[in-house]
Design a protein around this motif. Structure first.
Motif, mmCIF file in Angstrom:
data_model
loop_
_atom_site.group_PDB
_atom_site.id
_atom_site.type_symbol
_atom_site.label_atom_id
_atom_site.label_comp_id
_atom_site.label_asym_id
_atom_site.label_seq_id
_atom_site.Cartn_x
_atom_site.Cartn_y
_atom_site.Cartn_z
ATOM 1 N N ARG A 76 89.205 -71.599 11.466
ATOM 2 C CA ARG A 76 89.839 -70.320 11.965
ATOM 3 C C ARG A 76 91.215 -70.383 11.250
ATOM 4 N NH1 ARG A 76 87.399 -66.019 14.787
ATOM 5 N NH2 ARG A 76 88.199 -64.475 14.566
ATOM 6 N N GLU A 77 91.732 -71.752 11.268
ATOM 7 C CA GLU A 77 93.773 -71.623 12.436
ATOM 8 C C GLU A 77 93.589 -71.171 12.833
ATOM 9 O OE1 GLU A 77 94.610 -72.548 7.951
ATOM 10 O OE2 GLU A 77 94.451 -74.030 7.730
ATOM 11 N N LEU A 78 95.256 -71.024 12.637
ATOM 12 C CA LEU A 78 96.072 -70.267 13.713
ATOM 13 C C LEU A 78 97.877 -69.998 13.178
ATOM 14 C CD1 LEU A 78 96.348 -73.160 16.399
ATOM 15 C CD2 LEU A 78 94.868 -71.158 16.346
ATOM 16 N N LEU A 79 97.787 -68.732 13.771
ATOM 17 C CA LEU A 79 99.510 -67.437 13.443
ATOM 18 C C LEU A 79 99.565 -67.961 14.546
ATOM 19 C CD1 LEU A 79 100.175 -66.018 11.153
ATOM 20 C CD2 LEU A 79 99.502 -63.599 12.511
ATOM 21 N N TYR A 80 100.915 -68.465 14.471
ATOM 22 C CA TYR A 80 101.771 -68.391 15.562
ATOM 23 C C TYR A 80 103.143 -67.654 15.742
ATOM 24 C CZ TYR A 80 99.994 -72.843 16.537
ATOM 25 O OH TYR A 80 99.413 -73.727 16.728
ATOM 26 N N VAL A 81 102.680 -66.659 16.312
ATOM 27 C CA VAL A 81 103.724 -64.770 16.212
ATOM 28 C C VAL A 81 105.367 -65.488 17.025
ATOM 29 C CG1 VAL A 81 104.445 -63.061 16.536
ATOM 30 C CG2 VAL A 81 102.378 -63.540 15.958
ATOM 31 N N ARG A 82 106.268 -64.511 16.719
ATOM 32 C CA ARG A 82 107.159 -65.169 17.725
ATOM 33 C C ARG A 82 108.152 -63.670 17.342
ATOM 34 N NH1 ARG A 82 109.546 -71.326 17.004
ATOM 35 N NH2 ARG A 82 111.095 -70.122 18.829
ATOM 36 N N ASN A 83 108.666 -63.565 18.590
ATOM 37 C CA ASN A 83 110.205 -62.418 18.801
ATOM 38 C C ASN A 83 111.091 -63.238 19.465
ATOM 39 O OD1 ASN A 83 109.220 -60.317 17.965
ATOM 40 N ND2 ASN A 83 107.044 -61.014 19.097
ATOM 41 N N VAL B 73 92.853 -85.160 14.855
ATOM 42 C CA VAL B 73 93.680 -85.444 15.475
ATOM 43 C C VAL B 73 93.276 -83.828 16.066
ATOM 44 C CG1 VAL B 73 95.349 -87.339 15.757
ATOM 45 C CG2 VAL B 73 96.020 -85.259 14.014
ATOM 46 N N TRP B 74 93.581 -83.466 17.070
ATOM 47 C CA TRP B 74 94.266 -82.008 17.326
ATOM 48 C C TRP B 74 95.456 -82.119 17.861
ATOM 49 C CZ3 TRP B 74 90.712 -78.429 18.537
ATOM 50 C CH2 TRP B 74 91.250 -77.037 19.403
ATOM 51 N N PHE B 75 95.719 -80.802 17.074
ATOM 52 C CA PHE B 75 96.875 -80.840 16.539
ATOM 53 C C PHE B 75 97.939 -79.767 16.327
ATOM 54 C CE2 PHE B 75 101.791 -81.478 14.196
ATOM 55 C CZ PHE B 75 101.793 -82.528 14.623
ATOM 56 N N ASN B 76 97.838 -78.732 17.929
ATOM 57 C CA ASN B 76 98.564 -77.713 17.858
ATOM 58 C C ASN B 76 98.685 -76.956 19.027
ATOM 59 O OD1 ASN B 76 96.523 -75.834 19.434
ATOM 60 N ND2 ASN B 76 94.808 -77.117 18.264
ATOM 61 N N GLN B 77 99.577 -76.034 18.945
ATOM 62 C CA GLN B 77 100.203 -75.439 20.335
ATOM 63 C C GLN B 77 99.494 -74.398 21.111
ATOM 64 O OE1 GLN B 77 104.298 -76.225 21.606
ATOM 65 N NE2 GLN B 77 104.895 -77.669 20.180
ATOM 66 N N ALA B 78 97.991 -74.261 20.444
ATOM 67 C CA ALA B 78 97.888 -72.575 20.706
ATOM 68 C C ALA B 78 98.022 -72.371 22.538
ATOM 69 C CB ALA B 78 96.170 -72.517 20.726
ATOM 70 N N PRO C 131 107.599 -62.878 23.126
ATOM 71 C CA PRO C 131 108.452 -64.075 23.002
ATOM 72 C C PRO C 131 107.510 -64.803 21.860
ATOM 73 C CG PRO C 131 109.120 -63.892 25.521
ATOM 74 C CD PRO C 131 108.072 -63.107 25.326
ATOM 75 N N ARG C 132 106.426 -65.055 22.661
ATOM 76 C CA ARG C 132 106.002 -66.515 21.920
ATOM 77 C C ARG C 132 104.008 -65.814 21.653
ATOM 78 N NH1 ARG C 132 107.928 -71.954 23.678
ATOM 79 N NH2 ARG C 132 109.552 -70.394 24.359
ATOM 80 N N HIS C 133 103.378 -65.620 20.957
ATOM 81 C CA HIS C 133 101.953 -65.649 21.175
ATOM 82 C C HIS C 133 101.372 -66.201 19.697
ATOM 83 C CE1 HIS C 133 98.195 -63.624 22.932
ATOM 84 N NE2 HIS C 133 98.431 -62.380 22.194
ATOM 85 N N VAL C 134 99.671 -66.519 19.788
ATOM 86 C CA VAL C 134 99.177 -66.758 19.010
ATOM 87 C C VAL C 134 97.786 -66.782 19.136
ATOM 88 C CG1 VAL C 134 97.826 -68.904 20.400
ATOM 89 C CG2 VAL C 134 97.714 -69.287 17.948
ATOM 90 N N TYR C 135 97.061 -66.236 17.176
ATOM 91 C CA TYR C 135 95.907 -65.511 17.110
ATOM 92 C C TYR C 135 94.939 -66.756 15.817
ATOM 93 C CZ TYR C 135 99.130 -61.435 18.988
ATOM 94 O OH TYR C 135 99.695 -60.451 19.175
ATOM 95 N N PHE C 136 94.335 -66.343 15.960
ATOM 96 C CA PHE C 136 93.213 -67.313 15.202
ATOM 97 C C PHE C 136 94.245 -66.913 13.506
ATOM 98 C CE2 PHE C 136 89.746 -67.935 17.646
ATOM 99 C CZ PHE C 136 89.788 -68.947 17.700
ATOM 100 N N GLY C 137 93.786 -67.835 12.493
ATOM 101 C CA GLY C 137 94.212 -67.752 11.647
ATOM 102 C C GLY C 137 94.394 -65.574 10.839
ATOM 103 N N ASP C 138 93.433 -65.583 10.869
ATOM 104 C CA ASP C 138 93.066 -64.081 10.276
ATOM 105 C C ASP C 138 93.920 -62.985 11.887
ATOM 106 O OD1 ASP C 138 91.694 -63.676 12.491
ATOM 107 O OD2 ASP C 138 89.776 -63.468 11.484
ATOM 108 N N GLY C 139 94.285 -63.517 12.213
ATOM 109 C CA GLY C 139 95.056 -62.314 13.214
ATOM 110 C C GLY C 139 94.491 -61.764 14.571
ATOM 111 N N SER C 140 92.672 -62.324 14.782
ATOM 112 C CA SER C 140 92.302 -61.931 15.103
ATOM 113 C C SER C 140 92.223 -62.331 16.971
ATOM 114 C CB SER C 140 90.217 -62.615 15.218
ATOM 115 O OG SER C 140 90.297 -63.976 14.800
ATOM 116 N N PRO C 141 92.107 -61.944 18.124
ATOM 117 C CA PRO C 141 92.339 -63.210 18.725
ATOM 118 C C PRO C 141 91.183 -63.903 19.890
ATOM 119 C CG PRO C 141 90.858 -60.532 19.603
ATOM 120 C CD PRO C 141 91.569 -60.819 18.373
#
Length: 325
Positions: free
Chosen positions: A165-172, A231-236, A262-272
């Motif tokens: 599902r990958e990840l979606l990083y959101v930053r403000n 490798v595990w490579f993310n900052q979720a 300021p920062r948050h992360v979701y699955f790639g489709d935007g789900s929590p």
């Protein structure tokens, strides 16, 4: 005469041949002779470093003379790749000079969780160097962990879910709550921000208050290009709101709402992503972490894909600087 040894988590030393690096634990210790400059590294050892980095993932240079931060920069730059600027950063750092920065400037009492540098975006450094100028009185270690081991020990359901599902990083970006966009992008020109986002597949929007919001979809696992290992490579586990202390989290959500964190992360489709899932991820990092005390003059060189790093709380003065390539 320079020697190569193995430094394990209990700081005990073991004899090691360079050709047997893959059988050893992280990191490999390269011990300098008394008075030996870091620039006088034996050619045979330098020639073997690429193999050591690809197998073990990290090398600690100890006992060498590193006279100035410029000497550290020269050493890091001597491996051929141009040193990177800290573009699209997520933590506060100070620029020492071009290509060299302070380590993350969070308060001394805070623990910085293990992570691969800039794994929340697509352009990230392949190598990173840390140089200890002054060791803290207590604590202040830079714990490290093998990203292959983290991947292997991650529960299969979590590993497969993140991979697919990958990840979606959101930053403000806001100077009031986190880093302002001018500091993150090293510019005050909105057109430059637009070009950077376009070049790196980042969605961006300027909000009504003039602040910036970005979204970027990234992989959660990587395959090492040289070894083919996963490798595990993310900052979720860092970006997710569950990383914030509960009372602070509640106050922040009440003040700005989830969409303006300021920062948050979701699955790639935007789900929590569930809090307990990320608690499990953090536990795997904790179980695989290796720590050793810094000594002044130390240089730690890491393959950023193969090795995660963090920072333990400390007391007293501590000065560690960083270069990336």
């Amino acid at each position: 005469m320079t020697s190569i040894e193995h430094l394990n988590g209990r700081s005990e030393l073991f004899s090691m041949a360079p050709t047997d690096a893959s059988a050893q634990s992280l990191p490999v210790l390269v011990q300098g002779a008394s008075g030996q400059s870091i620039h006088d590294l034996d050619a045979s050892i330098r020639d073997g470093l690429a193999q050591v980095l690809a197998t073990v993932g990290g090398v600690l240079f100890r006992g060498f003379t590193v006279a100035t931060p410029i000497d550290f920069k020269r050493f890091a730059a001597s491996f051929g790749a141009p040193l990177a600027s800290y573009e699209f950063g997520s933590t506060p750092r100070s620029k020492v000079f071009a290509g060299v920065y302070s380590s993350t400037e969070y308060p001394a009492h805070q623990f910085i969780p293990l992570h691969n540098e800039q794994a929340y975006t697509r352009p990230w450094p392949s190598r990173i160097w840390f140089h200890c100028i002054k060791a803290s009185e207590t604590g202040g270690e830079t714990p490290i962990a093998d990203s292959r081991l983290i991947y292997q020990r991650m529960p299969a359901d979590i590993r497969e879910l993140f991979a697919s599902r990958e990840l979606l990083y959101v930053r403000n970006y806001s100077g009031a709550l986190d880093l302002p966009w001018e500091k993150v992008f090293n510019t005050q020109d909105r057109a430059q921000v637009k070009r950077y986002c376009q070049d790196n597949d980042i969605e961006w929007e300027w909000k009504a208050d003039g602040d910036l919001r970005t979204r970027q979809r990234c992989a959660a696992v990587q395959q090492h290009p040289e070894t083919g290992e996963w490798v595990w490579f993310n900052q979720a586990h860092l970006f997710h709101v569950s990383a914030i202390e509960p009372s602070v989290r509640a106050s922040l959500l009440a003040a700005v709402g989830e969409e303006n964190l300021p920062r948050h992360v979701y699955f790639g489709d935007g789900s929590p992503i569930a809090d307990d899932m990320l608690d499990t991820v953090r536990e795997v990092y904790r179980e695989t972490a290796i720590s050793f005390p810094w000594q002044p003059g130390d240089i730690l060189m890491l393959d950023n894909r193969l090795v995660a790093h963090g920072r333990n709380p400390f007391t007293g003065d501590r000065k560690v600087i960083v270069a990336m390539a």
